[in-house]
Scaffold this motif. Structure first.
Motif, PDB file in Angstrom:
ATOM      1  N   HIS A  34      -8.805  -0.641   1.063  1.00 45.22           N
ATOM      2  CA  HIS A  34      -7.672   0.279   1.117  1.00 45.22           C
ATOM      3  C   HIS A  34      -6.502  -0.190   0.257  1.00 45.22           C
ATOM      4  N   GLY A  74      -8.811  -2.072  -3.838  1.00 42.61           N
ATOM      5  CA  GLY A  74      -9.655  -1.354  -4.783  1.00 42.61           C
ATOM      6  C   GLY A  74     -10.690  -2.234  -5.438  1.00 42.61           C
ATOM      7  N   ARG A  89      -1.333   0.238  -5.088  1.00 43.26           N
ATOM      8  CA  ARG A  89      -1.987   0.570  -3.828  1.00 43.26           C
ATOM      9  C   ARG A  89      -1.121   0.161  -2.631  1.00 43.26           C
TER      10      ARG A  89
END
Length: 362
Positions: free
Chosen positions: A168, A171, A35
């Motif tokens: 963001h 997760g 991410r």
């Protein structure tokens, strides 16, 4: 709506991320690394051990600024994984992260967490969630009460963070909601979280099973001006309506309540706006929690270090000194002010949001 899109803050993206060796070994830790790469974080530092470097700067402001730009991906110590009662909100709190990228000048985390206000995400989330089964059915805060016993064992996931603010790049909130919605706990449960953000797109289609209550932390413009880096209140209310229409139980956390100029008119308008956003939601399940502004000597010291030019009222001479659990000192509004605020809120809540369950005033 276009106005909400214009006022939505960009998702928080850290400038620097530290990932401990233990976190790198966890599947969820590696997912966070993915991410971070997708978010464009270039300064990701993979540590060879589990000790974070010092973020101390030349002064308190420099330390604060560096910490607020930093994410640490770590594993949880055993003491953090132990669910603990958190009255009056929930039977238990558990961590999915600590620290917040927001810049609220009244921040209740000030003085509650040690060291620079870095945001920590826990890479061993599955282990944290697995430990919750052991306490289901043993709560004493909301479980067994006439008003809230039907909620089952309640768990607060946002005691020391705003989990939507960091979703963001972590997760973790989505994973937690899906776990609560699909896992067999052996008894009824409810996950609870509070947020000042509005990016709920990724939550709407999760298998939440009606077991997660998302509460929007809301306030009037005279207090919202102290909430830097967060979504504007109209956007938070709009997001809450979207969640309610997706079948989530929802709530309003009105905090901190401050008797600003024209506070009756301002808070009345806030409650009317909330009612308008939630109008027509089928089977609306709405709660309200009211929390007045208070501060401790330690939180005041830290807040003034972070925000030396704040206009927030931290004058001790106009407050009442109160001793909490374990002798802790806090400064609250006097009894007459508190009675006036509480009486007004209870009357107007009954008028504007008659379907809401009013959980507590503190």
């Amino acid at each position: 709506m276009q106005s909400e899109q214009l006022t939505r803050p960009r998702p928080w993206t850290p400038t620097t991320a530290y990932v401990t060796a233990s976190a790198q070994a966890e599947p969820h830790g590696r997912a966070i690394l993915d991410r971070l790469a997708a978010a464009g974080v270039e300064d990701v530092r993979l540590l060879s051990g589990d000790r974070l470097p010092s973020l101390r700067g030349a002064d308190e402001r420099a330390t604060y600024a560096a910490a607020k730009r930093t994410l640490a991906v770590v594993t949880s110590p055993a003491s953090k994984r132990r669910p603990s009662p958190i009255p009056p909100s929930a039977d238990f709190a558990f961590p999915i992260a600590e620290g917040c990228p927001g810049h609220c000048q009244y921040c209740y985390l000030a003085g509650s967490l040690s060291g620079p206000p870095i945001t920590r995400a826990y890479a061993d989330l599955p282990r944290i969630l697995a430990g919750l089964d052991d306490v289901v059915g043993t709560g004493t805060v909301t479980s067994g009460t006439a008003a809230r016993g039907h909620e089952g064992t309640t768990f607060e996931a946002s005691c020391y963070t705003d989990p939507l603010a960091v979703e963001h790049v972590t997760g973790s909130l989505s994973a937690t909601i899906a776990h609560f919605g699909t896992h067999d706990f052996g008894g009824p449960v409810q996950l609870r979280l509070t947020t000042k953000y509005d990016d709920v797109d990724g939550l709407l289609d999760l298998p939440h099973g009606g077991r997660t209550r998302v509460r929007a932390s809301v306030n009037v413009p005279g207090v919202e001006r102290f909430e830097g880096g967060t979504a504007r209140v109209p956007a938070r209310l709009h997001a809450l309506g979207r969640l309610a229409r997706a079948g989530y139980p929802v709530g309003l956390t009105i905090a901190p309540i401050v008797p600003v100029d024209d506070w009756r008119e301002a808070y009345g308008r806030l409650l009317a706006d909330a009612a308008a956003e939630l109008a027509g939601v089928p089977g609306l399940d709405l709660t309200v929690e009211c929390i007045t502004h208070r501060f401790t000597p330690r939180s005041k010291e830290v807040q003034l270090g972070w925000y030396p030019r704040t206009k927030l009222d931290l004058e001790e001479s106009t407050r009442v000194r109160k001793h909490g659990r374990f002798g802790a000192v806090k400064f609250v509004y006097d009894a007459a002010t508190t009675r006036e605020l509480r009486s007004w809120f209870e009357q107007v809540l009954a008028r504007e949001l008659p379907a809401a369950r009013y959980l507590y005033w503190t």
